[in-house]
Design a protein around this motif. Structure first.
Motif, PDB file in Angstrom:
ATOM      1  N   ARG A   1       0.819  -1.221   0.000  1.00 34.44           N
ATOM      2  CA  ARG A   1       0.000   0.000   0.000  1.00 34.44           C
ATOM      3  C   ARG A   1       0.847   1.263   0.000  1.00 34.44           C
ATOM      4  N   ALA A   2       2.009   1.213   0.657  1.00 28.06           N
ATOM      5  CA  ALA A   2       2.861   2.397   0.763  1.00 28.06           C
ATOM      6  C   ALA A   2       3.631   2.686  -0.516  1.00 28.06           C
ATOM      7  N   LYS A   3       3.751   1.706  -1.392  1.00 26.71           N
ATOM      8  CA  LYS A   3       4.421   1.869  -2.692  1.00 26.71           C
ATOM      9  C   LYS A   3       5.813   2.492  -2.564  1.00 26.71           C
ATOM     10  N   GLY A   4       6.600   1.973  -1.608  1.00 25.59           N
ATOM     11  CA  GLY A   4       7.976   2.421  -1.460  1.00 25.59           C
ATOM     12  C   GLY A   4       8.172   3.660  -0.614  1.00 25.59           C
ATOM     13  N   ASN A   5       7.116   4.227  -0.076  1.00 26.06           N
ATOM     14  CA  ASN A   5       7.215   5.429   0.740  1.00 26.06           C
ATOM     15  C   ASN A   5       7.269   5.013   2.211  1.00 26.06           C
ATOM     16  N   ASP A   6       8.444   5.123   2.831  1.00 29.98           N
ATOM     17  CA  ASP A   6       8.637   4.682   4.213  1.00 29.98           C
ATOM     18  C   ASP A   6       7.770   5.450   5.200  1.00 29.98           C
ATOM     19  N   ALA A   7       7.636   6.762   5.013  1.00 30.47           N
ATOM     20  CA  ALA A   7       6.808   7.561   5.922  1.00 30.47           C
ATOM     21  C   ALA A   7       5.347   7.117   5.833  1.00 30.47           C
ATOM     22  N   ARG A   8       4.886   6.838   4.632  1.00 28.39           N
ATOM     23  CA  ARG A   8       3.514   6.366   4.463  1.00 28.39           C
ATOM     24  C   ARG A   8       3.342   4.982   5.094  1.00 28.39           C
ATOM     25  N   ALA A   9       4.319   4.123   4.960  1.00 31.14           N
ATOM     26  CA  ALA A   9       4.249   2.792   5.571  1.00 31.14           C
ATOM     27  C   ALA A   9       4.125   2.906   7.084  1.00 31.14           C
ATOM     28  N   THR A  10       4.885   3.798   7.665  1.00 31.10           N
ATOM     29  CA  THR A  10       4.820   3.997   9.117  1.00 31.10           C
ATOM     30  C   THR A  10       3.452   4.535   9.522  1.00 31.10           C
ATOM     31  N   ALA A  11       2.955   5.515   8.787  1.00 35.43           N
ATOM     32  CA  ALA A  11       1.629   6.067   9.075  1.00 35.43           C
ATOM     33  C   ALA A  11       0.560   4.987   8.942  1.00 35.43           C
ATOM     34  N   LEU A  12       0.650   4.165   7.911  1.00 30.64           N
ATOM     35  CA  LEU A  12      -0.320   3.094   7.725  1.00 30.64           C
ATOM     36  C   LEU A  12      -0.280   2.091   8.876  1.00 30.64           C
ATOM     37  N   ALA A  13       0.907   1.780   9.362  1.00 27.71           N
ATOM     38  CA  ALA A  13       1.019   0.861  10.502  1.00 27.71           C
ATOM     39  C   ALA A  13       0.268   1.416  11.710  1.00 27.71           C
ATOM     40  N   VAL A  14       0.431   2.716  11.955  1.00 34.46           N
ATOM     41  CA  VAL A  14      -0.256   3.346  13.082  1.00 34.46           C
ATOM     42  C   VAL A  14      -1.768   3.332  12.863  1.00 34.46           C
ATOM     43  N   ILE A  15      -2.180   3.720  11.685  1.00 34.23           N
ATOM     44  CA  ILE A  15      -3.611   3.778  11.386  1.00 34.23           C
ATOM     45  C   ILE A  15      -4.248   2.392  11.484  1.00 34.23           C
ATOM     46  N   LEU A  16      -3.618   1.405  10.909  1.00 31.25           N
ATOM     47  CA  LEU A  16      -4.212   0.078  10.802  1.00 31.25           C
ATOM     48  C   LEU A  16      -4.177  -0.736  12.092  1.00 31.25           C
ATOM     49  N   TYR A  17      -3.153  -0.541  12.917  1.00 33.61           N
ATOM     50  CA  TYR A  17      -2.945  -1.471  14.020  1.00 33.61           C
ATOM     51  C   TYR A  17      -3.008  -0.842  15.409  1.00 33.61           C
ATOM     52  N   SER A  18      -3.349   0.432  15.521  1.00 32.94           N
ATOM     53  CA  SER A  18      -3.559   1.058  16.834  1.00 32.94           C
ATOM     54  C   SER A  18      -4.961   0.722  17.317  1.00 32.94           C
ATOM     55  N   LYS A  19      -5.035   0.199  18.546  1.00 31.81           N
ATOM     56  CA  LYS A  19      -6.331  -0.182  19.105  1.00 31.81           C
ATOM     57  C   LYS A  19      -6.511   0.468  20.480  1.00 31.81           C
ATOM     58  N   ASP A  20      -7.764   0.550  20.919  1.00 30.57           N
ATOM     59  CA  ASP A  20      -8.025   1.000  22.280  1.00 30.57           C
ATOM     60  C   ASP A  20      -7.979  -0.217  23.204  1.00 30.57           C
ATOM     61  N   LYS A  21      -8.228   0.019  24.488  1.00 27.38           N
ATOM     62  CA  LYS A  21      -8.133  -1.067  25.467  1.00 27.38           C
ATOM     63  C   LYS A  21      -9.086  -2.219  25.150  1.00 27.38           C
ATOM     64  N   ALA A  22     -10.221  -1.912  24.541  1.00 30.57           N
ATOM     65  CA  ALA A  22     -11.204  -2.937  24.190  1.00 30.57           C
ATOM     66  C   ALA A  22     -10.861  -3.667  22.895  1.00 30.57           C
ATOM     67  N   GLY A  23      -9.783  -3.247  22.227  1.00 27.52           N
ATOM     68  CA  GLY A  23      -9.373  -3.900  20.990  1.00 27.52           C
ATOM     69  C   GLY A  23      -9.984  -3.313  19.735  1.00 27.52           C
ATOM     70  N   LYS A  24     -10.648  -2.168  19.875  1.00 28.93           N
ATOM     71  CA  LYS A  24     -11.269  -1.527  18.712  1.00 28.93           C
ATOM     72  C   LYS A  24     -10.275  -0.564  18.069  1.00 28.93           C
ATOM     73  N   PRO A  25     -10.309  -0.453  16.739  1.00 29.36           N
ATOM     74  CA  PRO A  25      -9.392   0.477  16.057  1.00 29.36           C
ATOM     75  C   PRO A  25      -9.579   1.908  16.554  1.00 29.36           C
ATOM     76  N   ILE A  26      -8.465   2.602  16.727  1.00 26.85           N
ATOM     77  CA  ILE A  26      -8.516   4.005  17.142  1.00 26.85           C
ATOM     78  C   ILE A  26      -8.757   4.900  15.936  1.00 26.85           C
ATOM     79  N   PHE A  27      -8.137   4.557  14.827  1.00 23.69           N
ATOM     80  CA  PHE A  27      -8.210   5.388  13.631  1.00 23.69           C
ATOM     81  C   PHE A  27      -9.001   4.693  12.529  1.00 23.69           C
ATOM     82  N   THR A  28      -9.588   5.502  11.658  1.00 23.48           N
ATOM     83  CA  THR A  28     -10.318   4.987  10.512  1.00 23.48           C
ATOM     84  C   THR A  28      -9.350   4.836   9.346  1.00 23.48           C
ATOM     85  N   ASP A  29      -9.388   3.697   8.700  1.00 26.04           N
ATOM     86  CA  ASP A  29      -8.535   3.435   7.536  1.00 26.04           C
ATOM     87  C   ASP A  29      -9.206   4.033   6.304  1.00 26.04           C
TER      88      ASP A  29
END
Length: 119
Positions: free
Chosen positions: A55-83
Motif C-alpha cells: 500500500r505504501a508503494k515504497g514510501n517509508d513515511a507512508r508505511a509507518t503512518a499506515l502501521a499506526v492507522i491500521l494497528y492502533s487499538k483502544d483497550k477494548a481492541g477496537k481500532p482508534i483510527f479509521t482506515d
C-alpha cells in the motif's frame, strides 16, 4: 523425528507471538489533561507487513503512518483510527512525523525493545 522437532519449533514460535500480543505505547502528545493516550497493538505479522509495504508503494513515511492507522487499538481492541484517505492525509500533512515514527516503529517492531521481550 524431524517432523516432531519441526512441529515443536512451530508451536514454540506461535506461542512466543501470542505472548507478545497486547503491547502498549503511551503517547503523551495525544493525551488529555496529563494522561497520555495509550495505544494497544499486537506485533504485525509478515503478511500484515507485506500489505503495508504494498500500500505504501515504497514510501517509508507512508508505511509507518499506515502501521499506526491500521494497528492502533483502544483497550477494548477496537481500532482508534479509521482506515480512509482523510485519515492518511491528516497523518501525512497535519501530524508531527516524530510522533508517528515513534508509534509506528513500536508497532513494526523496529525499536530495539530488548532481547527479553515476550519471555
Amino acid at each position: 523425528m524431524t517432523e516432531i522437532v519441526a512441529t515443536a519449533a512451530l508451536a514454540a514460535a506461535t506461542a512466543h507471538y501470542d505472548r507478545l500480543r497486547g503491547q502498549t505505547i503511551e503517547v503523551p502528545e495525544w493525551g488529555s489533561e496529563g494522561a497520555p493516550l495509550v495505544i494497544y497493538y499486537d506485533p504485525i505479522t509478515a503478511a500484515q507487513s507485506q500489505s503495508i509495504v504494498k500500500r505504501a508503494k515504497g514510501n517509508d513515511a507512508r508505511a509507518t503512518a499506515l502501521a499506526v492507522i491500521l494497528y492502533s487499538k483502544d483497550k477494548a481492541g477496537k481500532p482508534i483510527f479509521t482506515d480512509d484517505a482523510p485519515t492518511l492525509k491528516a497523518f501525512e500533512n497535519d501530524v508531527l512525523p516524530e510522533v508517528i515514527a515513534r508509534i509506528g516503529q513500536a508497532i513494526l517492531g523496529i525499536t530495539g525493545r530488548g532481547a527479553d521481550l515476550g519471555n
